[in-house]
Write a protein that holds these residues in place. Structure first.
Motif, PDB file in Angstrom:
ATOM      1  N   UNK A 248      52.184  66.246  34.457  1.00  0.00           N
ATOM      2  CA  UNK A 248      51.013  66.711  33.715  1.00  0.00           C
ATOM      3  C   UNK A 248      49.667  66.289  34.288  1.00  0.00           C
ATOM      4  N   UNK A 249      49.641  65.332  35.238  1.00  0.00           N
ATOM      5  CA  UNK A 249      48.362  64.908  35.797  1.00  0.00           C
ATOM      6  C   UNK A 249      48.519  64.311  37.180  1.00  0.00           C
ATOM      7  N   UNK A 250      47.501  64.511  38.001  1.00  0.00           N
ATOM      8  CA  UNK A 250      47.456  63.855  39.310  1.00  0.00           C
ATOM      9  C   UNK A 250      46.899  62.433  39.155  1.00  0.00           C
ATOM     10  N   UNK A 251      45.726  62.321  38.537  1.00  0.00           N
ATOM     11  CA  UNK A 251      45.054  61.034  38.314  1.00  0.00           C
ATOM     12  C   UNK A 251      44.919  60.861  36.808  1.00  0.00           C
ATOM     13  N   UNK A 252      45.428  59.752  36.282  1.00  0.00           N
ATOM     14  CA  UNK A 252      45.420  59.531  34.837  1.00  0.00           C
ATOM     15  C   UNK A 252      44.719  58.208  34.554  1.00  0.00           C
ATOM     16  N   UNK A 253      43.769  58.243  33.608  1.00  0.00           N
ATOM     17  CA  UNK A 253      42.905  57.089  33.339  1.00  0.00           C
ATOM     18  C   UNK A 253      43.066  56.632  31.894  1.00  0.00           C
ATOM     19  N   UNK A 254      43.385  55.353  31.704  1.00  0.00           N
ATOM     20  CA  UNK A 254      43.376  54.736  30.379  1.00  0.00           C
ATOM     21  C   UNK A 254      44.490  55.173  29.455  1.00  0.00           C
ATOM     22  N   UNK A 255      45.648  55.504  29.972  1.00  0.00           N
ATOM     23  CA  UNK A 255      46.720  56.031  29.125  1.00  0.00           C
ATOM     24  C   UNK A 255      47.336  54.975  28.221  1.00  0.00           C
ATOM     25  N   UNK A 256      47.206  53.691  28.563  1.00  0.00           N
ATOM     26  CA  UNK A 256      47.840  52.636  27.777  1.00  0.00           C
ATOM     27  C   UNK A 256      46.847  51.764  27.012  1.00  0.00           C
ATOM     28  N   UNK A 257      45.658  51.579  27.544  1.00  0.00           N
ATOM     29  CA  UNK A 257      44.677  50.690  26.909  1.00  0.00           C
ATOM     30  C   UNK A 257      43.301  50.944  27.504  1.00  0.00           C
ATOM     31  N   UNK A 258      42.282  50.385  26.868  1.00  0.00           N
ATOM     32  CA  UNK A 258      40.912  50.458  27.381  1.00  0.00           C
ATOM     33  C   UNK A 258      40.446  49.055  27.757  1.00  0.00           C
ATOM     34  N   UNK A 259      41.278  48.323  28.442  1.00  0.00           N
ATOM     35  CA  UNK A 259      40.966  46.948  28.833  1.00  0.00           C
ATOM     36  C   UNK A 259      39.715  46.886  29.687  1.00  0.00           C
ATOM     37  N   UNK A 260      39.568  47.822  30.609  1.00  0.00           N
ATOM     38  CA  UNK A 260      38.436  47.842  31.528  1.00  0.00           C
ATOM     39  C   UNK A 260      37.625  49.118  31.303  1.00  0.00           C
ATOM     40  N   UNK A 261      36.308  48.991  31.402  1.00  0.00           N
ATOM     41  CA  UNK A 261      35.451  50.162  31.273  1.00  0.00           C
ATOM     42  C   UNK A 261      35.710  51.135  32.416  1.00  0.00           C
ATOM     43  N   UNK A 262      35.761  52.413  32.071  1.00  0.00           N
ATOM     44  CA  UNK A 262      35.901  53.456  33.088  1.00  0.00           C
ATOM     45  C   UNK A 262      34.597  54.217  33.288  1.00  0.00           C
ATOM     46  N   UNK A 263      33.538  53.763  32.633  1.00  0.00           N
ATOM     47  CA  UNK A 263      32.253  54.448  32.750  1.00  0.00           C
ATOM     48  C   UNK A 263      31.794  54.441  34.208  1.00  0.00           C
ATOM     49  N   UNK A 280      53.934  75.146  37.184  1.00  0.00           N
ATOM     50  CA  UNK A 280      53.284  74.449  36.084  1.00  0.00           C
ATOM     51  C   UNK A 280      51.837  74.139  36.445  1.00  0.00           C
ATOM     52  N   UNK A 281      51.026  73.821  35.431  1.00  0.00           N
ATOM     53  CA  UNK A 281      49.583  73.688  35.642  1.00  0.00           C
ATOM     54  C   UNK A 281      49.094  72.309  35.200  1.00  0.00           C
ATOM     55  N   UNK A 282      49.157  71.310  36.059  1.00  0.00           N
ATOM     56  CA  UNK A 282      48.712  69.966  35.696  1.00  0.00           C
ATOM     57  C   UNK A 282      47.199  69.830  35.763  1.00  0.00           C
ATOM     58  N   UNK A 283      46.703  68.785  35.107  1.00  0.00           N
ATOM     59  CA  UNK A 283      45.288  68.435  35.222  1.00  0.00           C
ATOM     60  C   UNK A 283      45.092  67.553  36.447  1.00  0.00           C
ATOM     61  N   UNK A 284      44.020  67.798  37.188  1.00  0.00           N
ATOM     62  CA  UNK A 284      43.721  66.909  38.307  1.00  0.00           C
ATOM     63  C   UNK A 284      43.338  65.528  37.777  1.00  0.00           C
ATOM     64  N   UNK A 285      42.477  65.473  36.761  1.00  0.00           N
ATOM     65  CA  UNK A 285      42.131  64.214  36.100  1.00  0.00           C
ATOM     66  C   UNK A 285      42.467  64.351  34.622  1.00  0.00           C
ATOM     67  N   UNK A 286      43.315  63.463  34.121  1.00  0.00           N
ATOM     68  CA  UNK A 286      43.629  63.394  32.688  1.00  0.00           C
ATOM     69  C   UNK A 286      43.065  62.084  32.166  1.00  0.00           C
ATOM     70  N   UNK A 287      42.158  62.177  31.205  1.00  0.00           N
ATOM     71  CA  UNK A 287      41.403  61.007  30.761  1.00  0.00           C
ATOM     72  C   UNK A 287      41.705  60.656  29.309  1.00  0.00           C
ATOM     73  N   UNK A 288      42.216  59.434  29.112  1.00  0.00           N
ATOM     74  CA  UNK A 288      42.416  58.885  27.774  1.00  0.00           C
ATOM     75  C   UNK A 288      41.291  57.941  27.378  1.00  0.00           C
ATOM     76  N   UNK A 289      40.450  57.563  28.319  1.00  0.00           N
ATOM     77  CA  UNK A 289      39.460  56.507  28.068  1.00  0.00           C
ATOM     78  C   UNK A 289      38.281  56.974  27.230  1.00  0.00           C
ATOM     79  N   UNK A 290      37.983  58.270  27.281  1.00  0.00           N
ATOM     80  CA  UNK A 290      36.813  58.871  26.624  1.00  0.00           C
ATOM     81  C   UNK A 290      35.509  58.291  27.162  1.00  0.00           C
TER      82      UNK A 290
END
Length: 310
Positions: A248-263, A280-290
């Protein structure tokens, strides 16, 4: 009167003594040689040394407990550590003040808990260059809850990872620290499970690498930053294969926690495509961090969606 015969002196020339064989492991600073890598390592104690390694296939392992050591193949690519681990962890278990691994191949590392690695880094900064990690459960694993600095350059990771031999998956690279990880000009291919790169660190630089998943099997993400991170992901090429466990994603950010800022995490100038036949159609960047990521221009092939918030 007896005639005196001239005295003939026969000079017996002994053959030149054969030079003793060069020890496979030599301390560059002193010339002292050792038959095993671990004997060479233990001789360094808390000092600083370069261990020169002669060409060969070695069924040996070592634990570095102190000092600053460079492990260097005399001829890059001619030294292979194969199939032998220390402490049920890795061929090289590193917990000194610092380590460099230069020009060495690690192959066939497997242990009971599913995390057999070429290198297990536990303490100290680590630099890896011109190395290869092949057909093992894991390539490089570990980290330390400190400002550890890890640099991986011009290295190859192939035939690595698993999710079936242990509760948690193993990956080509899996590192955690409070400092940084830099991965440059390296190649990832033919994964056999888990992620190609999984980093639990606050700062990342992942640039100029090739991720070729066309012959991967049961793999997951190309890059997983499960607790977030800042830094740069740029000028990489990605080809996602068809035989994935999580596509579903090439690069995935913050899927488990927001321990470190991704800003401000910058993701730019990458090229991402699907292998022939992948529908299938994956996302290049999938972001959980908001967090406000800095996503620049990336070249995306047909079927690759640019961004997805989860």
């Amino acid at each position: 009167m007896h005639r005196l015969l001239p005295l003939v002196v026969l000079a017996l020339v002994a053959p030149a003594a054969a030079a003793p064989p060069r020890a496979p492991f030599t301390i560059a600073e002193t010339g002292q040689g050792f038959d095993t890598i671990d004997a060479a390592v233990q001789s360094v104690r808390m000092g600083t040394a370069t261990i020169l390694i002669a060409a060969g296939i070695y069924h040996q392992c070592t634990v570095q407990a102190g000092g600053v050591i460079t492990f260097k193949a005399v001829t890059p690519g001619s030294v292979t550590f194969e199939g032998t681990t220390c402490e049920g962890k890795a061929a090289f278990v590193l917990r000194g003040q610092g380590s460099t691994v230069d020009g060495i191949v690690f192959r066939g590392m497997r242990v009971a808990d599913g995390n057999g690695a070429g290198i297990r880094t536990e303490i100290g900064d680590l630099t890896v260059r011109d190395a290869m990690f092949l057909d093992s459960q894991e390539g490089i694993l570990g980290g330390h809850p400190s400002a550890q600095k890890i640099v991986i350059d011009h290295s190859t990771f192939a035939g690595l990872g698993q999710c079936e031999q242990s509760t948690d998956c193993a990956h080509a690279i899996y590192l955690a620290n409070q400092g940084s990880v830099t991965i440059t000009a390296s190649r990832f291919e033919r994964g056999t499970g888990g992620h190609y790169v999984k980093l639990r660190v606050p700062n990342v630089t992942i640039t100029d690498n090739s991720f070729d998943d066309t012959r991967g099997s049961k793999t997951n993400y190309m890059i997983d930053l499960p607790e977030g991170a800042t830094g740069l992901i740029a000028r990489n090429t990605f080809v996602q294969g068809r035989a994935k466990e999580n596509w579903t994603g090439f690069i995935v950010v913050g899927a488990e926690a927001k321990t470190y800022s991704s800003a401000g995490l910058r993701i730019a100038a990458n090229d991402a495509r699907l292998a022939p036949g992948e529908t299938r159609s994956p996302a290049f960047v999938a972001d959980y961090s908001r967090a406000p990521l800095a996503i620049g221009t990336n070249r995306l092939g047909a079927g690759v969606r640019g961004f997805e918030t989860r």
